[in-house]
Design a protein around this motif. Structure first.
Motif, mmCIF file in Angstrom:
data_model
loop_
_atom_site.group_PDB
_atom_site.id
_atom_site.type_symbol
_atom_site.label_atom_id
_atom_site.label_comp_id
_atom_site.label_asym_id
_atom_site.label_seq_id
_atom_site.Cartn_x
_atom_site.Cartn_y
_atom_site.Cartn_z
ATOM 1 N N ALA A 390 -41.658 -12.543 28.123
ATOM 2 C CA ALA A 390 -40.899 -13.805 27.334
ATOM 3 C C ALA A 390 -40.021 -13.981 28.019
ATOM 4 C CB ALA A 390 -40.723 -13.202 25.749
ATOM 5 N N ILE A 391 -39.343 -15.388 27.915
ATOM 6 C CA ILE A 391 -38.305 -15.752 28.721
ATOM 7 C C ILE A 391 -36.980 -16.257 27.791
ATOM 8 C CG2 ILE A 391 -37.200 -17.317 30.428
ATOM 9 C CD1 ILE A 391 -39.118 -15.418 31.480
ATOM 10 N N GLY A 392 -35.957 -15.753 27.754
ATOM 11 C CA GLY A 392 -34.994 -15.988 26.763
ATOM 12 C C GLY A 392 -33.911 -17.065 27.424
ATOM 13 N N PRO A 393 -33.312 -18.128 27.125
ATOM 14 C CA PRO A 393 -33.414 -18.260 25.638
ATOM 15 C C PRO A 393 -34.476 -19.042 25.195
ATOM 16 C CG PRO A 393 -31.707 -19.803 26.448
ATOM 17 C CD PRO A 393 -32.240 -18.877 27.678
ATOM 18 N N GLU A 400 -36.263 -9.363 18.069
ATOM 19 C CA GLU A 400 -37.414 -9.444 17.349
ATOM 20 C C GLU A 400 -38.336 -10.476 18.068
ATOM 21 O OE1 GLU A 400 -34.496 -8.564 13.948
ATOM 22 O OE2 GLU A 400 -34.252 -9.183 16.281
ATOM 23 N N ASP A 401 -37.724 -11.579 18.096
ATOM 24 C CA ASP A 401 -38.366 -12.754 18.685
ATOM 25 C C ASP A 401 -39.052 -12.568 20.154
ATOM 26 O OD1 ASP A 401 -37.726 -14.285 16.363
ATOM 27 O OD2 ASP A 401 -35.951 -15.007 17.184
ATOM 28 N N LEU A 402 -38.212 -12.301 20.951
ATOM 29 C CA LEU A 402 -38.865 -11.929 22.404
ATOM 30 C C LEU A 402 -39.587 -10.929 22.322
ATOM 31 C CD1 LEU A 402 -35.115 -12.166 24.139
ATOM 32 C CD2 LEU A 402 -37.225 -13.756 24.298
ATOM 33 N N MET A 403 -39.502 -9.730 21.677
ATOM 34 C CA MET A 403 -40.251 -8.621 21.689
ATOM 35 C C MET A 403 -41.904 -9.156 21.177
ATOM 36 S SD MET A 403 -39.427 -5.427 22.656
ATOM 37 C CE MET A 403 -40.168 -4.468 21.668
ATOM 38 N N HIS A 405 -43.011 -12.320 21.137
ATOM 39 C CA HIS A 405 -43.738 -13.045 21.928
ATOM 40 C C HIS A 405 -44.255 -12.221 23.131
ATOM 41 C CE1 HIS A 405 -42.414 -16.171 19.600
ATOM 42 N NE2 HIS A 405 -41.251 -16.411 19.976
ATOM 43 N N ALA A 406 -43.373 -11.208 23.635
ATOM 44 C CA ALA A 406 -44.123 -10.498 24.845
ATOM 45 C C ALA A 406 -45.144 -9.622 24.468
ATOM 46 C CB ALA A 406 -42.758 -9.735 25.364
ATOM 47 N N GLU A 407 -44.976 -8.953 23.295
ATOM 48 C CA GLU A 407 -46.128 -7.873 22.912
ATOM 49 C C GLU A 407 -47.438 -8.961 22.812
ATOM 50 O OE1 GLU A 407 -46.974 -4.545 19.777
ATOM 51 O OE2 GLU A 407 -45.272 -5.565 19.570
ATOM 52 N N ALA A 408 -47.172 -9.998 22.132
ATOM 53 C CA ALA A 408 -48.386 -10.840 22.028
ATOM 54 C C ALA A 408 -48.805 -11.044 23.378
ATOM 55 C CB ALA A 408 -48.116 -12.167 21.142
ATOM 56 N N ALA A 409 -48.091 -11.678 24.243
ATOM 57 C CA ALA A 409 -48.683 -11.678 25.653
ATOM 58 C C ALA A 409 -49.318 -10.507 26.346
ATOM 59 C CB ALA A 409 -47.680 -12.092 26.522
ATOM 60 N N MET A 410 -48.655 -9.262 26.038
ATOM 61 C CA MET A 410 -49.358 -8.152 26.575
ATOM 62 C C MET A 410 -50.629 -7.715 26.120
ATOM 63 S SD MET A 410 -50.039 -4.743 25.588
ATOM 64 C CE MET A 410 -48.842 -4.223 24.250
#
Length: 703
Positions: A390-393, A400-403, A405-410
């Motif tokens: 996940a890329i911020g911002p 919570e948001d980045l985790m 998104h990144a977990e969903a991608a994983m």
């Protein structure tokens, strides 16, 4: 001759009657009392005429007195003045100050002696009492764990105890020399750091000049001791006479606090930052990115099929593998990148600065180093991992948001075959339509009464008794069927409808609590409070209103707060939490260990309970990392005086581990899932019907 003797006696009596103290005249020829005054009669408890003729050695039988009368009878005795004891008629010994002097007769020869006695019994008793009190006071001062020092207004040493000398390492010879300047110089040299600002000597002089000031601070000594210094004015008869200084050795306590704080910030196995530390670093990183107008990346790294390592080679080897992986990933990162471990086989990498291309390049390096062949204790194998990015911002600035998104991608990588990376993609149009449909259906469900509450029992680990229940929201839609909370709660939070849902849950749970109380079942009910609901300006007033209208005792309502609430606006959160505490409701932190909580916040907020997140319970007792985390949480809770409840307990082995390590309560499928109100009420009634000799037994129920 008899007439002469009588005349002489009357003469002596007339002489001594005018004396204010007890007095009697003794004939040296036979050592008997010739005359005594009324004060002497009162002293001995005898009539004056009965004292006449008494052997003087019976009145004062001390060796000193006996020797004096022997010398006087032999014709040579100087005057005597000292303290002695006399025997009263009641057998009591009295302490007196006694003087004896010879009296010359008509011919110039010393033939009588005058004895004058002043009763000092009361003074002696008072002095003895003072000595006892002083001894007790000194013993008390010596028994305290604090070092105590008393100084006058000029800073001169007046008193101290041995603990003071021990803490400062002061030689007794130096203290006994009464060299105040040398003592003060020793103390000044012993201080390595004075957090109050000025050096030790300057600080002492400031406090001596401000005679009425009470001050507390900490010192760090050259011996590495951390000493708390407290000074108060010494007031006597309304006026300052000096200062009392107390010194407490906090070295062990500070070390314990630092250890606990370290455990809450670092993974027990690898020593890497944990989720809480990751959140703190991400917050700082996001602020820096905004200032510098740059992006950053979050990589969610999950090892593929790691459970096979534990199952085939054992958890000890599994821990060695995790340590090796942590070293490999850390070795391929840049200096400013941050590697953290979430637990089990999951790691997170913060990459700064980074756009999508830079984050993907880091992900490729991680994939490469993890996939290098491994050999541990003779076992050869190759690991792979799946990475979500996940890329911020752009994808959010909160953990919570980045985790998410990144977990969903994983997970998408896992579903696609593992051993690869994937960048988070914005929601497709279909996802947005589903979100809109859920949002509309939720609003209709609240109006139509389709929401319901189930209650999961909370069990006392020591007795097995039901001690509370968590209210959990359930929803069955005519078209969508049974909708899982994990599906609609995030949508409600994003749309803001969670505030209305939370208000409904509050009122319904309180109403059910009142019904149970009316039936003789006073059961505390816990409800979850979302961050958005908590931040509403009228939230505290709403809780107070619901309690007042329903009549439910506030102690039967527990609000479970997420950790993010505590750091969103610390000052406002502190104000609202104290307002809730004044209402009398219980306060708990939900899913502890997955958010932002720190000792600093926990010490300030009126929290009474921590709930261990199910993600740390699932691996108990075999997962050493989860076990270490749970032990650290329990140790920290004990230090802060907080109760702990664990959620998601499904096995008896998990229950035993929690019980053995001091956890107070649990909830989970081991006892029961969330039950409707009637089913839970039946369990409560049946539990109350059991005799005290047969406490409720934990049943293995999973439905």
């Amino acid at each position: 001759m008899k007439d002469d003797a009588a005349a002489s006696t009357r003469c002596w009596a007339a002489l001594i009657d005018a004396m204010p103290h007890a007095a009697w005249v003794v004939r040296l020829a036979d050592g008997r009392v010739a005359a005594a005054n009324a004060a002497a009669a009162a002293l001995f408890g005898r009539a004056a005429d009965r004292l006449v003729g008494t052997d003087v050695r019976e009145l004062a039988p001390s060796p000193e007195d006996l020797l004096w009368w022997e010398a006087a009878a032999a014709g040579g005795a100087p005057g005597l003045h000292s303290e002695t004891l006399i025997a009263a008629a009641d057998g009591q010994l009295r302490h007196v100050s006694r003087s004896i002097a010879g009296i010359a007769g008509a011919g110039g020869a010393v033939d009588h002696a005058l004895v004058v006695a002043c009763d000092r019994s009361a003074e002696h008793a008072a002095e003895s009492e003072r000595e006892i009190l002083l001894a007790e006071l000194q013993a008390t001062l010596e028994a305290t764990a604090d070092g105590l020092l008393v100084t006058d207004l000029a800073g001169r040493v007046r008193a101290f105890n041995r603990r003071y000398a021990e803490i400062w390492g002061l030689p007794l010879a130096l203290l006994q020399a009464h060299d105040d300047a040398a003592v003060q110089a020793w103390m000044a040299r012993s201080v390595a750091a004075d957090p109050a600002g000025p050096d030790y000597g300057a600080r002492v002089q400031q406090l001596l000049q401000a005679t009425l000031i009470v001050a507390t601070d900490r010192l760090v000594l050259n011996s590495a001791q951390v000493v708390e210094r407290v000074t108060r004015p010494l007031i006597c008869r309304g006026r300052p006479q000096g200062r009392v200084w107390s010194f407490r050795d906090l070295t062990e306590r500070v070390a314990a606090e630092e250890k606990i704080e370290s455990l809450t910030l670092h993974d027990a196995l690898t020593g890497l930052p944990n989720r809480r530390a990751l959140a703190e670093r991400l917050e700082a990183l996001a602020a820096r990115a905004r200032r510098e107008e740059r992006g950053f990346g979050l990589l969610f790294v999950d090892l593929d099929r790691f459970r096979h390592i534990n199952d085939s080679l054992g958890h000890e080897t599994g821990d060695q593998v995790l340590l090796d992986v942590a070293q490999r990933i850390g070795g391929c990162l840049r200096q400013d990148d941050v590697l953290a471990r979430l637990g089990s086989d999951q790691f997170v990498v913060l990459v700064y600065p980074a756009d999508a291309a830079a984050a993907e390049a880091t992900a490729r390096r991680v994939l490469n180093v993890v996939a290098q062949p491994s050999s541990i204790d003779g076992a050869h194998f190759t690991l792979t991992c799946s990475v979500g990015i996940a890329i911020g911002p752009a994808h959010g600035s909160r953990l919570e948001d980045l985790m998410r998104h990144a977990e969903a991608a994983m997970r998408a990588v896992k579903a696609g075959g593992r051993a690869n990376y994937r960048l988070h993609q914005a929601r497709a149009e279909g996802d947005r339509r589903l979100q809109m449909r859920l949002d509309h259906a939720m609003r209709q469900a609240l109006v139509s009464g389709r929401f319901r509450l189930h209650y999961q029992p909370q069990i006392d680990l020591a007795s097995g008794a039901i001690v509370g229940a968590e209210a959990l929201l359930r929803w069955r839609d005519p078209e969508l069927g049974e909708v899982a909370p994990g599906s609609f709660i995030p949508v409600a939070e994003e749309s803001g409808f969670i505030v209305a849902i939370g208000d409904w849950v509050l009122s319904q749970a309180v109403r059910q609590g009142v019904l149970w109380q009316q039936r003789g079942l006073a059961l505390p009910i816990a409800i979850n409070v979302s961050a958005l609901q908590f931040q509403q300006p009228q939230f505290v007033d709403r809780v107070a209103s619901v309690l007042a209208v329903s009549g439910l005792p506030p102690r039967l309502l527990e609000l479970e707060l997420t950790e993010s609430i505590l750091v969103h606006d610390a000052a406002e959160a502190l104000h609202r939490l104290h307002a809730l505490a004044r209402l009398g409701v219980r306060l708990a932190i939900d899913d502890f260990g997955t958010g932002y909580s720190s000792l600093a916040y926990l010490k300030r907020f009126p929290i009474g309970k921590l709930k261990i997140d199910r993600s740390f319970v699932g691996g108990l007792p075999d997962d050493d990392s989860d076990a270490a985390i749970v032990r650290a949480i329990l140790q920290m809770a004990r230090a802060l005086g907080l109760k702990v409840i664990a959620e998601g307990v499904e096995t008896d082995a998990q229950r035993r581990f929690l019980h053995d390590n001091g956890c107070a309560e649990f909830q989970g499928f081991l006892y029961a899932p969330a039950l409707d109100a009637f089913s839970l009420e039946q369990r409560l009634v049946h539990a109350d019907a059991r005799t005290p000799a047969h406490p409720p037994r934990i049943r293995l129920v999973r439905t």
